[in-house]
Motif scaffolding. Structure first.
Motif, PDB file in Angstrom:
ATOM      1  N   GLU A 181       0.815  -1.217   0.000  1.00  0.00           N
ATOM      2  CA  GLU A 181       0.000   0.000   0.000  1.00  0.00           C
ATOM      3  C   GLU A 181       0.853   1.273   0.000  1.00  0.00           C
ATOM      4  OE1 GLU A 181      -1.338   0.739   4.553  1.00  0.00           O
ATOM      5  OE2 GLU A 181      -1.652  -1.296   3.810  1.00  0.00           O
ATOM      6  N   HIS A 182       2.138   1.149   0.336  1.00  0.00           N
ATOM      7  CA  HIS A 182       3.030   2.310   0.340  1.00  0.00           C
ATOM      8  C   HIS A 182       3.895   2.387  -0.917  1.00  0.00           C
ATOM      9  CE1 HIS A 182       2.259   1.766   4.769  1.00  0.00           C
ATOM     10  NE2 HIS A 182       1.752   2.941   4.493  1.00  0.00           N
ATOM     11  N   TYR A 183       3.806   1.382  -1.778  1.00  0.00           N
ATOM     12  CA  TYR A 183       4.595   1.380  -3.009  1.00  0.00           C
ATOM     13  C   TYR A 183       3.993   2.384  -4.002  1.00  0.00           C
ATOM     14  CZ  TYR A 183       6.228  -3.287  -1.426  1.00  0.00           C
ATOM     15  OH  TYR A 183       6.744  -4.341  -0.711  1.00  0.00           O
ATOM     16  N   GLY A 184       4.857   2.960  -4.825  1.00  0.00           N
ATOM     17  CA  GLY A 184       4.405   3.813  -5.921  1.00  0.00           C
ATOM     18  C   GLY A 184       3.878   5.171  -5.503  1.00  0.00           C
ATOM     19  N   LYS A 185       4.111   5.588  -4.269  1.00  0.00           N
ATOM     20  CA  LYS A 185       3.617   6.882  -3.788  1.00  0.00           C
ATOM     21  C   LYS A 185       4.738   7.895  -3.586  1.00  0.00           C
ATOM     22  CE  LYS A 185      -0.463   4.964  -1.623  1.00  0.00           C
ATOM     23  NZ  LYS A 185      -1.242   4.806  -0.395  1.00  0.00           N
ATOM     24  N   GLY A 186       5.947   7.513  -3.947  1.00  0.00           N
ATOM     25  CA  GLY A 186       7.084   8.419  -3.806  1.00  0.00           C
ATOM     26  C   GLY A 186       7.664   8.497  -2.406  1.00  0.00           C
ATOM     27  N   GLU A 199      16.988  -6.899 -11.115  1.00  0.00           N
ATOM     28  CA  GLU A 199      16.518  -6.483 -12.438  1.00  0.00           C
ATOM     29  C   GLU A 199      15.005  -6.358 -12.552  1.00  0.00           C
ATOM     30  OE1 GLU A 199      16.423  -9.637 -15.652  1.00  0.00           O
ATOM     31  OE2 GLU A 199      17.761 -10.622 -14.214  1.00  0.00           O
ATOM     32  N   TYR A 200      14.255  -7.141 -11.795  1.00  0.00           N
ATOM     33  CA  TYR A 200      12.798  -7.125 -11.916  1.00  0.00           C
ATOM     34  C   TYR A 200      12.143  -5.981 -11.147  1.00  0.00           C
ATOM     35  CZ  TYR A 200      13.717  -9.854  -7.672  1.00  0.00           C
ATOM     36  OH  TYR A 200      14.204 -10.299  -6.483  1.00  0.00           O
ATOM     37  N   ASN A 201      12.909  -5.205 -10.402  1.00  0.00           N
ATOM     38  CA  ASN A 201      12.341  -4.124  -9.601  1.00  0.00           C
ATOM     39  C   ASN A 201      12.377  -2.807 -10.393  1.00  0.00           C
ATOM     40  OD1 ASN A 201      11.345  -2.523  -7.569  1.00  0.00           O
ATOM     41  ND2 ASN A 201      12.718  -3.324  -5.999  1.00  0.00           N
ATOM     42  N   ALA A 202      11.602  -2.775 -11.460  1.00  0.00           N
ATOM     43  CA  ALA A 202      11.605  -1.628 -12.381  1.00  0.00           C
ATOM     44  C   ALA A 202      11.186  -0.328 -11.686  1.00  0.00           C
ATOM     45  CB  ALA A 202      10.694  -1.916 -13.570  1.00  0.00           C
ATOM     46  N   ARG A 203      10.230  -0.413 -10.793  1.00  0.00           N
ATOM     47  CA  ARG A 203       9.756   0.790 -10.093  1.00  0.00           C
ATOM     48  C   ARG A 203      10.901   1.414  -9.288  1.00  0.00           C
ATOM     49  NH1 ARG A 203       5.581  -1.323  -7.847  1.00  0.00           N
ATOM     50  NH2 ARG A 203       6.702  -2.018  -5.999  1.00  0.00           N
ATOM     51  N   LYS A 244      13.608   3.002 -11.610  1.00  0.00           N
ATOM     52  CA  LYS A 244      13.154   4.298 -12.119  1.00  0.00           C
ATOM     53  C   LYS A 244      13.303   5.379 -11.040  1.00  0.00           C
ATOM     54  CE  LYS A 244       9.159   6.455 -14.307  1.00  0.00           C
ATOM     55  NZ  LYS A 244       7.763   6.294 -14.707  1.00  0.00           N
ATOM     56  N   SER A 245      12.946   5.050  -9.804  1.00  0.00           N
ATOM     57  CA  SER A 245      13.086   6.008  -8.696  1.00  0.00           C
ATOM     58  C   SER A 245      14.543   6.371  -8.460  1.00  0.00           C
ATOM     59  CB  SER A 245      12.506   5.420  -7.408  1.00  0.00           C
ATOM     60  OG  SER A 245      11.127   5.243  -7.516  1.00  0.00           O
ATOM     61  N   TYR A 246      15.406   5.367  -8.483  1.00  0.00           N
ATOM     62  CA  TYR A 246      16.831   5.613  -8.265  1.00  0.00           C
ATOM     63  C   TYR A 246      17.395   6.517  -9.361  1.00  0.00           C
ATOM     64  CZ  TYR A 246      16.350   1.576  -5.122  1.00  0.00           C
ATOM     65  OH  TYR A 246      15.953   0.711  -4.150  1.00  0.00           O
ATOM     66  N   GLU A 247      16.995   6.266 -10.595  1.00  0.00           N
ATOM     67  CA  GLU A 247      17.483   7.090 -11.704  1.00  0.00           C
ATOM     68  C   GLU A 247      17.029   8.539 -11.554  1.00  0.00           C
ATOM     69  OE1 GLU A 247      17.938   3.647 -15.129  1.00  0.00           O
ATOM     70  OE2 GLU A 247      16.029   4.733 -14.968  1.00  0.00           O
ATOM     71  N   LYS A 248      15.823   8.763 -11.057  1.00  0.00           N
ATOM     72  CA  LYS A 248      15.336  10.133 -10.836  1.00  0.00           C
ATOM     73  C   LYS A 248      16.159  10.856  -9.777  1.00  0.00           C
ATOM     74  CE  LYS A 248      10.534   9.668 -12.254  1.00  0.00           C
ATOM     75  NZ  LYS A 248       9.124   9.676 -11.822  1.00  0.00           N
ATOM     76  N   LEU A 249      16.749  10.103  -8.852  1.00  0.00           N
ATOM     77  CA  LEU A 249      17.597  10.693  -7.818  1.00  0.00           C
ATOM     78  C   LEU A 249      19.045  10.848  -8.280  1.00  0.00           C
ATOM     79  CD1 LEU A 249      16.186   8.814  -4.708  1.00  0.00           C
ATOM     80  CD2 LEU A 249      16.046  11.278  -5.148  1.00  0.00           C
ATOM     81  N   GLY A 250      19.341  10.440  -9.522  1.00  0.00           N
ATOM     82  CA  GLY A 250      20.677  10.616 -10.077  1.00  0.00           C
ATOM     83  C   GLY A 250      21.516   9.358 -10.157  1.00  0.00           C
TER      84      GLY A 250
END
Length: 181
Positions: free
Chosen positions: A100-105, A133-137, A140-146
């Motif tokens: 329930e806390h996933y995908g909310k930033g 590798e399967y943890n795409a979400r 993506k979050s890590y890449e947004k943080l640099g």
């Protein structure tokens, strides 16, 4: 009164309390949580408690509970570990306990607090992490943080009969500062 070490808009980071060990134990019973963290073995309450008690005395790591400001609910934990002050680098790992806390930033919000602390207070230059590798979400979050992918441990994890790659990622202080601007 709860000690709040680092705070952001929706969450704060605090030290572990004895009651947090039950929350971790419950999270480890969830197959999705185990897959995301790569946890394959059963951990008893005693093992969990002993591990976190030993972390308190380890000067190469800082461990925190991620708690919601609104409710004080413990929703995850993170560690800034493998601290190497000779080379100014470290590693980070994070886990959110419930779907329930996933995908909310909330994960990136917590990571941002630790990255800022690592770079600004501890004077680290590089902070790394590992992600399957399967943890795409998460990727993506890590890449947004640099964070950038810098290597692959091929087929490093055997989970439920399938081999998965483990990606090594890192962010350097100037990369993180550029993202923040």
């Amino acid at each position: 009164m709860t000690k709040k070490y680092l705070e952001s808009e929706r969450i704060y980071l605090r030290p572990f309390k004895k009651e947090d060990f039950q929350t971790i134990h419950d999270a480890l019973l969830n197959p999705e949580f185990r897959k995301l963290t790569g946890t394959q073995t059963y951990l008893s309450m005693e093992k969990i408690e002993n591990a976190y008690e030993s972390f308190k005395n380890d000067r190469s790591r800082l461990d925190f509970v991620i708690a919601l400001k609104e409710t004080d609910e413990a929703i995850g934990d993170l560690a800034l570990n493998e601290l190497d002050h000779l080379n100014n680098n470290g590693n980070v790992r994070i886990a959110l306990y419930k779907e329930e806390h996933y995908g909310k930033g909330l994960g990136p919000e917590a990571l941002n607090l630790v990255l800022e602390y690592g770079f600004e207070v501890l004077n680290l230059y590089r902070i790394g992490l590992n992600v399957y590798e399967y943890n795409a979400r998460a990727i993506k979050s890590y890449e947004k943080l640099g964070f950038v992918k810098e290597g692959v441990l091929r087929s490093e994890l055997l989970f439920n009969g399938t081999y998965y790659d483990n990606y090594m990622m890192s962010v350097l202080r100037h990369e993180y500062n550029n993202i923040r601007k």
